[in-house]
Design a protein around this motif. Sequence first.
Motif, short mmCIF file in Angstrom:
data_model
loop_
_atom_site.label_atom_id
_atom_site.label_comp_id
_atom_site.label_asym_id
_atom_site.label_seq_id
_atom_site.Cartn_x
_atom_site.Cartn_y
_atom_site.Cartn_z
N THR A 27 -13.27 -32.58 -37.61
CA THR A 27 -14.48 -33.11 -38.24
C THR A 27 -14.59 -34.61 -37.99
N LYS A 28 -15.77 -35.11 -38.20
CA LYS A 28 -16.03 -36.54 -38.06
C LYS A 28 -15.17 -37.33 -39.04
N ALA A 29 -14.59 -38.42 -38.60
CA ALA A 29 -13.75 -39.24 -39.47
C ALA A 29 -14.60 -40.01 -40.48
N ASN A 30 -14.03 -40.25 -41.65
CA ASN A 30 -14.68 -41.07 -42.69
C ASN A 30 -16.11 -40.63 -42.97
N ARG A 31 -16.30 -39.34 -43.07
CA ARG A 31 -17.66 -38.78 -43.18
C ARG A 31 -18.17 -38.68 -44.61
N LEU A 32 -17.25 -38.72 -45.59
CA LEU A 32 -17.63 -38.48 -46.98
C LEU A 32 -17.94 -39.78 -47.71
N THR A 33 -19.07 -39.80 -48.42
CA THR A 33 -19.43 -40.90 -49.30
C THR A 33 -19.70 -40.35 -50.69
N LEU A 34 -18.96 -40.81 -51.69
CA LEU A 34 -19.16 -40.39 -53.07
C LEU A 34 -20.03 -41.42 -53.77
#
Length: 407
Positions: A27-34
């Motif tokens: 998966t794409k790195a650093n893809r999650l933003t909370l």
Amino acid sequence: TIGIVTLASMKAADATHFWSSILKIKTKANRLTLTPVDGGSGPVSDASGSGETTLDVEQSGALAPQANVIVYQAPNTDAGFLDAFATAASQNKASVVSSSWGESEDEVRTSIAAGTESSTYAQAFDEIFLEFAAQGQSSFIAAGDSGAYDAHADVGSTDRAIDNPGDSPWTTDAGGTTLPGTIPVAQGVSNVIRSERAWGWDWLWTDFRKLGFTSEHTFAVQNVAGGGGGFSSFEPTPGYRTKYLDVHQFAGVQYLKPTTPKKYGGGVLLPSRWTFTAHPKVSLGTGTRRAVPDVSADADPFTGYEEYFSGFSGGHLQDGWGGTSFVAPQLAGATAVIDSDVHRRVGFLNPWLYHFAAAKNSPFTSLGASGTTNDNLFYTGRHGYRFNPGTGLGTPNFAKLAADFRK
């Protein structure tokens, strides 16, 4: 970019572990933003619904492994829910937005009657979803998991009811099915589903004796589960549906007949009990207003999914999970892939879905079998009809759907 609207917090590490170590996909790195909304959803916990948020992110992000994912985490209040959607619309970063939270229309009605909710609550969702549509953002809402009787899960009524905000004509409502095969129910107990059907646990009820019950009626009312579906008491039928398909004719199998009205909430009169018929005949009828769901996919826990959530007691990775909560994020992830494929946002899907479904080479497999082998505890298929309130248009073939959008 996928947007997840939720009312419970999550740990980003749970989703990344699921993708990399369980599914073993890149998966794409650093893809999650909370992104906290109105102060956020509080601490991560199973009791608050963090497992729900986690599965939404895991499912959508697995189907679109190179997409960014923004998780809009709001307090579990009506105002928080609306504000989370409004934030996703105002930011306009996500090409697709998904949520698996909701409540029955009867819950909204009783809250309005009791003076604890605004009479314009449902309209507020309509306005936000129209903003999504105007900006080319697709949106998906889970239809609920109590079959045709969504009010049973919150108000406690036996009324046939559907879920809000998936009842809005300006979002895509996600229903549920059961996959075919031999399904192990318990030790020494199995059942055979011969073809994919609407998710409704009437297929499970017939094993009541093997599961320790003396009455199918008693077992049935303790296992009211299935893909949400039916007709709205709030929302009108949108023109994009009547233009392409007749969605008002329905067939039903009435195992459970609502009886014994009593007053709920602010004095709203609703049925409170069921009478039971073990072998109901198919009846025909005509509904009015918005019908849901729009599309469906596997949601039955018996043919369901794995989830990794560090807040589970008794093991972080568990199987046997299901619900239309899995379908909405799957639709979001798949639509993000279609956006990538056609190099644009495909936007509000429903007018296109009904247009494509009415065509000769429909991208949907309509679940049209009529009777007790294909129902959501009431609504079933009808021969020759491409839509039914048990499963909507049916299950999508995403390759065909993407090809239709490329035309």
